[in-house]
Write a protein that holds these residues in place. Sequence first.
Motif, short mmCIF file in Angstrom:
data_model
loop_
_atom_site.label_atom_id
_atom_site.label_comp_id
_atom_site.label_asym_id
_atom_site.label_seq_id
_atom_site.Cartn_x
_atom_site.Cartn_y
_atom_site.Cartn_z
N GLU A 191 0.83 -1.19 0.00
CA GLU A 191 0.00 0.00 0.00
C GLU A 191 0.88 1.25 0.00
O GLU A 191 1.74 1.43 0.86
CB GLU A 191 -0.92 0.01 1.22
N VAL A 229 0.94 5.10 0.66
CA VAL A 229 0.16 6.07 1.43
C VAL A 229 0.83 7.43 1.33
O VAL A 229 2.01 7.58 1.66
CB VAL A 229 0.04 5.65 2.92
N GLU A 268 -5.58 11.80 3.50
CA GLU A 268 -4.73 10.66 3.15
C GLU A 268 -5.12 10.13 1.79
O GLU A 268 -6.30 10.16 1.42
CB GLU A 268 -4.95 9.52 4.16
N ARG A 305 -4.57 6.59 -0.30
CA ARG A 305 -4.09 5.21 -0.20
C ARG A 305 -4.43 4.46 -1.48
O ARG A 305 -5.57 4.54 -1.95
CB ARG A 305 -4.74 4.48 0.97
N THR A 322 -3.33 0.51 -3.33
CA THR A 322 -2.52 -0.72 -3.29
C THR A 322 -1.87 -0.91 -4.65
O THR A 322 -2.55 -0.90 -5.68
CB THR A 322 -3.40 -1.94 -2.92
#
Length: 171
Positions: free
Chosen positions: A148, A150, A163, A165, A167
């Motif tokens: 991930e 971030v 944030e 995020r 993957t």
Amino acid sequence: MKYVWVLAAMAVMPTPAVAQTRCFMDSLGNTSCREAQQDVVIEPTDSLATGPWSWSVAAPTPDDVTIRLTAADAGNTVAVSVGKRFAVELITVPSSGYDWADSDVPDFLVRSGNFSGPTLKNQLQTDSVEGEQWRVMTFIASEPGIGELVLVEGRAWESAVREYRVTITAR
């Protein structure tokens, strides 16, 4: 009748096409005018988003980028190729101290660039650095892996306010 549309601090104000000045309104409602650098005439049927002169400026992403991720990709899983460069294109307001930064980067990803630029054409015509700006962060997957990525937006002296995020699966 044709109008010249002036983008000013989140407000669009019509003025007659014969106008030789450009007026701007600040957040307190004060108006200041100066000599026009370039007037844009939009027919009444034109849309600001799809008309002959778009207000938007594309993110300053390098040509060798193979995948462009945006805010819409947050929370998704994205496959990238090992050795190929990909970008995350986000918007921030650096004139207020906000910026995007790495929070958690998987070991198989290497940061390969950091670019910024205006989001609107009127920012190109003035000396202003205020308002929203693009932040483009590029990465290269050095080996296969899943992890991930971030990124956080905030001010250096405060906690993060947002944030991002995603993957990443590198093959």
